[in-house]
Design an enzyme around this catalytic site. Structure first.
Site, PDB file in Angstrom:
ATOM      1  N   HIS A 123       0.817  -1.214   0.000  1.00  0.00           N
ATOM      2  CA  HIS A 123       0.000   0.000   0.000  1.00  0.00           C
ATOM      3  C   HIS A 123       0.857   1.274   0.000  1.00  0.00           C
ATOM      4  O   HIS A 123       1.915   1.336   0.615  1.00  0.00           O
ATOM      5  CB  HIS A 123      -0.931   0.006   1.211  1.00  0.00           C
ATOM      6  CG  HIS A 123      -0.213  -0.079   2.533  1.00  0.00           C
ATOM      7  ND1 HIS A 123       0.281   1.006   3.201  1.00  0.00           N
ATOM      8  CD2 HIS A 123       0.094  -1.157   3.298  1.00  0.00           C
ATOM      9  CE1 HIS A 123       0.855   0.621   4.323  1.00  0.00           C
ATOM     10  NE2 HIS A 123       0.762  -0.697   4.406  1.00  0.00           N
ATOM     11  N   ASP A 124       0.373   2.264  -0.720  1.00  0.00           N
ATOM     12  CA  ASP A 124       0.940   3.615  -0.739  1.00  0.00           C
ATOM     13  C   ASP A 124       2.331   3.693  -1.349  1.00  0.00           C
ATOM     14  O   ASP A 124       3.029   4.695  -1.175  1.00  0.00           O
ATOM     15  CB  ASP A 124       0.965   4.214   0.678  1.00  0.00           C
ATOM     16  CG  ASP A 124      -0.404   4.216   1.321  1.00  0.00           C
ATOM     17  OD1 ASP A 124      -1.291   4.915   0.809  1.00  0.00           O
ATOM     18  OD2 ASP A 124      -0.606   3.492   2.317  1.00  0.00           O
ATOM     19  N   GLY A 141       5.085  -1.082   2.779  1.00  0.00           N
ATOM     20  CA  GLY A 141       4.264   0.089   2.515  1.00  0.00           C
ATOM     21  C   GLY A 141       5.047   1.382   2.441  1.00  0.00           C
ATOM     22  O   GLY A 141       6.117   1.523   3.032  1.00  0.00           O
TER      23      GLY A 141
END
Length: 261
Positions: A123-124, A141
């Site tokens: 994520h991200d 992440g």
């Protein structure tokens, strides 16, 4: 322009948007809020969840899992997204997660990347253009990867780290700090610098003068006994005649995690 070809066993959400010439293989699942650009191919048994925007001319091989929820305990179901550019090759069993609300809300992959089997992009993360992730390369992440970066097989990158343009991360290296542009990283417990990525720079058209300046910068930072502030002062002198070294120094100055040194 060819029409889309969708296998009869594929499952496609009513609000998914598929461009012209899109191919979807057997038993693939295209979820709600997914947009797929022209001439992209989705292999058998792939799963693409939304909200996800995918550009044109991408190839997703079988069993890739794209746009899944972030693997983060803080995620509470808020709207978060994944964006993938054009001309990428995503191989078997690759996993790419959407962003988190606290992390900017989006994961972004650029153009013309090769993401090989079993790689994971969490994520991200932000990944630039023309990168190669070899088999089982993994980003935690919030990792930022520049352009023309190579991650060798089984390389792993700690959350919030940054990898600069043209860096080469060797097989099995575990990166727990920022990697400046142009460096070659090899395994020794945690990754440590092992010279500049000279061969890669030559292949991308860097001439001898540019590479020599980058080598001078590397020696100033990594091969003497100078403290970091002293090394940065020397880099500033070299940077007056080299845009590459200026980018090298700017990268260091912008860091929030410890510099690999």
């Amino acid at each position: 322009m060819t029409t889309s070809r969708i296998h009869s066993s594929a499952v496609i959400a009513a609000d998914a948007t598929l461009g012209t010439g899109v191919q979807v293989g057997a038993y693939a699942v295209i979820g709600a809020g997914v947009e797929i650009g022209d001439n992209t191919r989705i292999g058998a048994h792939c799963t693409i969840e939304g909200p996800t925007r995918i550009g044109r001319d991408n190839v997703f091989h079988g069993h890739a899992a794209i746009g899944g929820e972030p693997q983060d305990k803080k995620y509470r179901g808020e709207r978060v997204e994944l964006e993938i550019g054009d001309g990428n090759v995503i191989r078997e069993f690759v996993t790419i997660n959407r962003g988190t609300g606290d992390g900017g809300g989006i994961t972004r992959i650029g153009h013309r990347n090769w993401i090989l089997a079993y790689s994971h992009i969490a994520h991200d993360c932000i990944v630039g253009d023309d990168c190669v992730f070899s088999n089982n390369a993994t980003l935690a992440g919030h990792v930022t990867v520049g352009n023309n970066v190579i991650l060798s097989g089984f390389a792993g990158v700690h959350q919030f780290c940054r990898i600069g343009d043209h860096a080469f991360i060797g097989m099995g290296a575990f990166v727990n700090g920022d990697v400046p542009p142009f460096l070659m990283i090899a395994q020794e417990k945690y990754a440590r610098p092992r010279g500049i990525n000279a061969e890669g720079l030559k292949r991308r058209g860097f001439d001898g003068e540019r590479i020599a300046a980058i080598k001078r910068a590397y020696r100033a930072l990594y091969m003497g006994d100078a403290k970091l502030d002293e090394a940065k002062a020397e880099l500033a002198e070299i940077a007056s005649g080299s845009d590459d070294v200026r980018a090298f120094l700017d990268f260091i100055e912008a860091g929030e995690r410890p510099l690999l040194r």
